[in-house]
Write a protein that holds these residues in place. Structure first.
Motif, PDB file in Angstrom:
ATOM      1  N   THR A   1       0.833  -1.207   0.000  1.00 33.51           N
ATOM      2  CA  THR A   1       0.000   0.000   0.000  1.00 33.51           C
ATOM      3  C   THR A   1       0.865   1.254   0.000  1.00 33.51           C
ATOM      4  O   THR A   1       0.584   2.214  -0.713  1.00 33.51           O
ATOM      5  N   THR A   2       1.926   1.243   0.800  1.00 37.33           N
ATOM      6  CA  THR A   2       2.865   2.377   0.823  1.00 37.33           C
ATOM      7  C   THR A   2       3.383   2.645  -0.587  1.00 37.33           C
ATOM      8  O   THR A   2       3.452   3.790  -1.040  1.00 37.33           O
TER       9      THR A   2
ATOM     10  N   ILE B   1      -6.355   1.891  -8.148  1.00 40.91           N
ATOM     11  CA  ILE B   1      -7.504   1.048  -7.800  1.00 40.91           C
ATOM     12  C   ILE B   1      -7.197   0.347  -6.482  1.00 40.91           C
ATOM     13  O   ILE B   1      -6.204  -0.394  -6.388  1.00 40.91           O
ATOM     14  N   ASP B   2      -8.009   0.598  -5.476  1.00 39.37           N
ATOM     15  CA  ASP B   2      -7.814  -0.041  -4.179  1.00 39.37           C
ATOM     16  C   ASP B   2      -8.570  -1.371  -4.190  1.00 39.37           C
ATOM     17  O   ASP B   2      -9.790  -1.417  -4.112  1.00 39.37           O
TER      18      ASP B   2
ATOM     19  N   ALA C   1      -8.751  -1.136   2.702  1.00 41.20           N
ATOM     20  CA  ALA C   1      -8.952   0.221   2.156  1.00 41.20           C
ATOM     21  C   ALA C   1      -7.896   1.235   2.616  1.00 41.20           C
ATOM     22  O   ALA C   1      -8.161   2.429   2.660  1.00 41.20           O
ATOM     23  N   ASN C   2      -6.702   0.746   2.910  1.00 43.11           N
ATOM     24  CA  ASN C   2      -5.651   1.668   3.405  1.00 43.11           C
ATOM     25  C   ASN C   2      -5.150   2.623   2.328  1.00 43.11           C
ATOM     26  O   ASN C   2      -4.766   3.750   2.629  1.00 43.11           O
TER      27      ASN C   2
ATOM     28  N   ILE D   1      -8.717   7.923  -7.924  1.00 42.22           N
ATOM     29  CA  ILE D   1      -8.765   6.637  -7.207  1.00 42.22           C
ATOM     30  C   ILE D   1     -10.133   5.986  -7.360  1.00 42.22           C
ATOM     31  O   ILE D   1     -11.151   6.678  -7.466  1.00 42.22           O
ATOM     32  N   ILE D   2     -10.131   4.663  -7.431  1.00 38.73           N
ATOM     33  CA  ILE D   2     -11.359   3.891  -7.212  1.00 38.73           C
ATOM     34  C   ILE D   2     -11.188   3.315  -5.810  1.00 38.73           C
ATOM     35  O   ILE D   2     -10.349   2.433  -5.595  1.00 38.73           O
ATOM     36  N   PRO D   3     -11.934   3.850  -4.837  1.00 46.70           N
ATOM     37  CA  PRO D   3     -11.676   3.485  -3.439  1.00 46.70           C
ATOM     38  C   PRO D   3     -12.248   2.115  -3.076  1.00 46.70           C
ATOM     39  O   PRO D   3     -13.064   1.545  -3.806  1.00 46.70           O
ATOM     40  N   ALA D   4     -11.816   1.613  -1.925  1.00 45.12           N
ATOM     41  CA  ALA D   4     -12.345   0.346  -1.415  1.00 45.12           C
ATOM     42  C   ALA D   4     -13.104   0.609  -0.129  1.00 45.12           C
ATOM     43  O   ALA D   4     -13.095   1.720   0.416  1.00 45.12           O
ATOM     44  N   HIS D   5     -13.742  -0.424   0.348  1.00 45.70           N
ATOM     45  CA  HIS D   5     -14.527  -0.372   1.584  1.00 45.70           C
ATOM     46  C   HIS D   5     -14.464  -1.786   2.146  1.00 45.70           C
ATOM     47  O   HIS D   5     -14.257  -2.749   1.406  1.00 45.70           O
TER      48      HIS D   5
END
Length: 253
Positions: free
Chosen positions: A17-18, A37-38, A43-44, A84-88
């Motif tokens: 993720t970093t 894309i996460d 979701a970090n 970004i396409i975020p995550a949850h």
């Protein structure tokens, strides 16, 4: 057409993720248009770029469920040139929900295709597993970056990941390349760090990035401010390292 790079390793805590967040931001600063894309339920990467993950209406989960288009799921971030396409956390359910769906390994590839030409680079932050989400990422990707931390168990599990990549190449995506192995969390004062660097370079020689990501306090502080290292502390070692990685990737094309 955008180059799609998955950042994958089934080991947790290796710097996926970093790397996703900071590489995206550094490519953006170098005038490249980037989509992150996460694809990790934690979701970090989303929160690391200042997205409030609790109020995500359309993200990776809805996209893979075909409840929205990629264009609807894309959000702007505070980083220059980075979307970004975020995550949850609800992304956790996707592996079970897609299990009986035909062509389930190609879901991400299908939904990303319409927006691919809008970006120079599309980066996918993969979950720390070799499950269906990571398989989707590898099937969609042009190449894969494998972060390896400079610690004792660094090479453990790497063979398994390389075998997965081989079988993806054979069955789902013959064009998948290894962009490179990225050494992370390097501490020049530790003999072990230097041994790992030596071992990885001996084993994989030209597959290893010249850039090595050093251990850096500022790098671990940045996500809690919802910022990438280049905005949090441009003079830090972390910012220098990730800018160097971004330049190395651009020069390969």
């Amino acid at each position: 057409m955008g180059k799609l790079i998955a950042i994958a390793n089934q080991k947790g805590g290796v710097g996926k993720t970093t790397t996703s967040v900071n590489l995206a931001a550094c490519l953006g600063v170098l005038d490249k248009k980037v989509l992150l894309i996460d694809a990790d339920p934690q979701a970090n990467a989303s929160s690391g770029l200042g997205i409030d993950v609790d109020v995500v209406e359309f993200g990776t989960y809805q996209l893979l469920e075909h409840n929205c288009t990629a264009a609807e799921a894309i959000q702007k971030t505070s980083a220059t040139n980075v979307d970004i396409i975020p995550a949850h956390i609800d992304l956790v359910a996707i592996e079970i929900e897609l299990v009986n769906v035909e062509q389930r390994e190609y879901m991400l590839k299908q939904v990303i295709e319409p927006v691919k030409s809008n970006y120079d680079y599309i980066l996918i932050d993969c979950a720390p597993s070799l499950g269906l989400l990571t398989l989707n990422a590898l099937t969609a990707a042009d190449s894969v970056i494998i972060p390896i931390q400079c610690e004792y168990f660094a090479l453990e599990g790497l063979g398994k990941l390389l075998n997965t990549i081989k079988s993806v190449q054979k069955i789902h995506n013959e064009h998948l390349d290894i962009e490179g192995l990225l050494l992370t969390m390097y501490d020049s004062r530790l003999r072990l760090s230097n041994q790992v660097v030596e071992e990885v370079k001996n084993h994989f020689s030209n597959m290893v990035f010249k850039t090595i990501i050093q251990r850096n306090v500022r790098l671990s502080e940045a996500p809690s401010h919802g910022e990438s290292i280049i905005y949090y502390d441009v003079n830090s070692k972390g910012a220098t390292n990730y800018l160097s990685l971004a330049k190395e990737i651009i020069s390969k094309q």
